[in-house]
Motif scaffolding. Structure first.
Motif, mmCIF file in Angstrom:
data_model
loop_
_atom_site.group_PDB
_atom_site.id
_atom_site.type_symbol
_atom_site.label_atom_id
_atom_site.label_comp_id
_atom_site.label_asym_id
_atom_site.label_seq_id
_atom_site.Cartn_x
_atom_site.Cartn_y
_atom_site.Cartn_z
ATOM 1 N N GLN A 111 0.702 -1.038 0.176
ATOM 2 C CA GLN A 111 0.540 -0.187 0.061
ATOM 3 C C GLN A 111 1.031 1.331 -0.077
ATOM 4 N N LEU A 112 1.592 1.098 0.450
ATOM 5 C CA LEU A 112 2.658 3.118 0.558
ATOM 6 C C LEU A 112 4.193 1.668 0.441
ATOM 7 N N LYS A 113 5.479 3.244 0.018
ATOM 8 C CA LYS A 113 6.508 2.787 0.157
ATOM 9 C C LYS A 113 7.460 3.950 0.284
ATOM 10 N N ILE A 114 8.188 4.006 1.844
ATOM 11 C CA ILE A 114 8.877 4.916 2.411
ATOM 12 C C ILE A 114 10.405 4.817 1.572
ATOM 13 N N GLU A 115 11.156 5.309 0.498
ATOM 14 C CA GLU A 115 12.297 5.216 0.190
ATOM 15 C C GLU A 115 13.114 5.922 1.157
ATOM 16 N N HIS A 116 14.261 5.603 0.853
ATOM 17 C CA HIS A 116 15.505 6.026 1.648
ATOM 18 C C HIS A 116 15.822 7.521 0.680
ATOM 19 N N HIS A 117 16.317 8.032 1.898
ATOM 20 C CA HIS A 117 16.202 9.617 1.267
ATOM 21 C C HIS A 117 17.688 9.937 0.684
ATOM 22 N N LEU A 118 18.402 9.673 1.778
ATOM 23 C CA LEU A 118 19.337 10.349 1.838
ATOM 24 C C LEU A 118 20.766 10.164 0.800
ATOM 25 N N LYS A 119 21.966 10.586 0.438
ATOM 26 C CA LYS A 119 22.239 11.093 -0.595
ATOM 27 C C LYS A 119 23.933 9.600 -0.226
ATOM 28 N N ASP A 120 23.988 9.084 0.601
ATOM 29 C CA ASP A 120 24.947 8.188 0.690
ATOM 30 C C ASP A 120 24.061 7.047 1.094
ATOM 31 N N VAL A 121 24.890 6.467 -0.556
ATOM 32 C CA VAL A 121 23.771 5.364 -0.776
ATOM 33 C C VAL A 121 24.309 4.014 0.531
ATOM 34 N N CYS A 122 25.542 4.224 0.850
ATOM 35 C CA CYS A 122 25.909 3.094 1.739
ATOM 36 C C CYS A 122 25.035 3.100 3.393
ATOM 37 N N SER A 123 24.504 4.119 3.832
ATOM 38 C CA SER A 123 23.141 3.665 4.736
ATOM 39 C C SER A 123 22.115 3.626 4.417
ATOM 40 N N TYR A 124 21.684 2.416 5.792
ATOM 41 C CA TYR A 124 20.715 2.101 5.300
ATOM 42 C C TYR A 124 19.251 2.152 6.682
ATOM 43 N N PHE A 125 18.296 2.330 6.287
ATOM 44 C CA PHE A 125 16.937 2.308 7.900
ATOM 45 C C PHE A 125 17.647 1.063 8.322
ATOM 46 N N LEU A 126 17.569 2.200 9.958
ATOM 47 C CA LEU A 126 18.386 0.742 11.281
ATOM 48 C C LEU A 126 16.647 0.016 11.688
ATOM 49 N N CYS A 127 15.970 1.399 12.464
ATOM 50 C CA CYS A 127 14.967 1.263 13.508
ATOM 51 C C CYS A 127 13.891 2.008 12.894
ATOM 52 N N PHE A 128 12.796 2.227 13.771
ATOM 53 C CA PHE A 128 11.499 2.842 13.226
ATOM 54 C C PHE A 128 10.607 2.599 13.990
ATOM 55 N N GLN A 129 9.858 3.868 14.526
ATOM 56 C CA GLN A 129 8.659 4.204 15.229
ATOM 57 C C GLN A 129 7.747 5.017 15.030
ATOM 58 N N LEU A 130 6.054 4.421 14.983
ATOM 59 C CA LEU A 130 4.929 4.859 14.840
ATOM 60 C C LEU A 130 4.905 5.281 16.131
ATOM 61 N N PHE A 131 3.912 6.645 15.757
ATOM 62 C CA PHE A 131 2.747 7.485 16.190
ATOM 63 C C PHE A 131 1.485 8.565 15.882
ATOM 64 N N PRO A 132 0.778 6.719 15.427
ATOM 65 C CA PRO A 132 -0.378 7.229 14.131
ATOM 66 C C PRO A 132 -1.172 7.999 14.910
ATOM 67 N N GLU A 133 -1.433 8.141 16.040
ATOM 68 C CA GLU A 133 -2.373 9.754 16.320
ATOM 69 C C GLU A 133 -1.943 10.724 16.754
ATOM 70 N N ARG A 134 -0.331 10.583 15.968
ATOM 71 C CA ARG A 134 0.364 12.365 15.201
ATOM 72 C C ARG A 134 0.083 12.283 13.733
ATOM 73 N N TYR A 135 0.080 11.284 13.493
ATOM 74 C CA TYR A 135 0.351 10.823 11.914
ATOM 75 C C TYR A 135 1.996 11.220 11.315
ATOM 76 N N GLU A 136 2.801 10.659 12.591
ATOM 77 C CA GLU A 136 3.890 10.326 12.065
ATOM 78 C C GLU A 136 4.538 9.266 11.874
ATOM 79 N N VAL A 137 5.654 8.837 11.513
ATOM 80 C CA VAL A 137 6.730 7.537 11.416
ATOM 81 C C VAL A 137 7.931 7.916 11.380
#
Length: 245
Positions: A111-137
């Motif tokens: 349903q949705l894809k959040i892309e890696h946006h950093l210029k450093d191609v060697c970096s990658y997502f490590l962890c994440f947290q949802l705040f659905p009531e604040r509409y934030e990730v």
């Protein structure tokens, strides 16, 4: 590791198995072996019919019938390095190295894809947290001392950035009431230390910096929003207990 129906603890292992411990007998006499790679996360859907979802490093997500311990559904993500999953409103949020994918729990449709946006191609997502009531990730990248906060209503807007002083890399994070507790590796007086940053979710500002480990903080766990347990890497291998305020 997660408690399931008050009588079981499910533990994911690097040997690709899920071990089930009976909390009454304190014995492990069941295991699930449908994964083919390191089991990286397990979450439970509390609403009826209750299901458990497990993820593995090769991008596989399995939905389990908790009562029968049989597989309900299997889904293979289009990318690997799946490190964690979270559940909200019949959606699974899946954190991989290159992106965060959102799929439906019923048919596992993307349903949705959040892309890696950093210029450093060697970096990658490590962890994440949802705040659905604040509409934030909230998410962190490898080798970065910054937290990135997206508005889930409009991903075309650039994320807000929260910089953490003296931080080398953000390794884990959890929600505790209206705070985000962030575990990290840090450099203090030229030495590597484990540091925890307590961030106000509303103000996006650091409220406290806690130093209690001589090695990287690898895991955080909340106990009824009253206490937070932190675990460090193998060089120290200790657990600290903090009072949440």
């Amino acid at each position: 590791m997660i408690m399931v129906e008050q009588s079981q603890v499910w533990i994911g292992s690097q040997d690709s198995n899920i071990y089930i411990i009976n909390t009454h007998s304190m014995s492990c006499n069941k295991q699930l072996n449908d994964h083919r790679s390191d089991v990286t996360d397990i979450i439970v859907q509390e609403e009826w019919p209750s299901e458990a979802y497990s993820s593995s490093l090769d991008g596989t997500v399995i939905a389990w019938n908790i009562s029968t311990l049989k597989v309900n559904r299997v889904f293979q993500l289009p990318c690997q390095n799946l490190t964690s999953v979270k559940l909200h409103n019949d959606q699974l949020w899946c954190c991989t190295g290159s992106c965060i994918l959102v799929v439906s729990t019923h048919e596992f449709q993307l349903q949705l894809k959040i892309e890696h946006h950093l210029k450093d191609v060697c970096s990658y997502f490590l962890c994440f947290q949802l705040f659905p009531e604040r509409y934030e990730v909230w998410a962190s990248y490898s080798g970065s001392s910054d937290l990135y906060v997206w508005n889930t209503k409009d991903f075309s807007r650039p994320p807000q950035k929260i910089h953490l002083q003296d931080c080398s890399e953000i390794t884990c994070m959890i929600r505790v009431k209206n705070q985000v507790w962030v575990g990290s590796s840090a450099r203090l007086q030229g030495k590597s230390k484990g540091k925890i940053y307590v961030i106000c979710a509303e103000k996006k500002s650091v409220e406290k910096e806690l130093v209690g480990h001589a090695d990287t903080v690898r895991a955080l766990c909340s106990a009824e929003d009253r206490y937070v347990l932190s675990g460090s890497g193998r060089e120290e291998g200790k657990i600290a207990i903090w009072k949440a305020e």
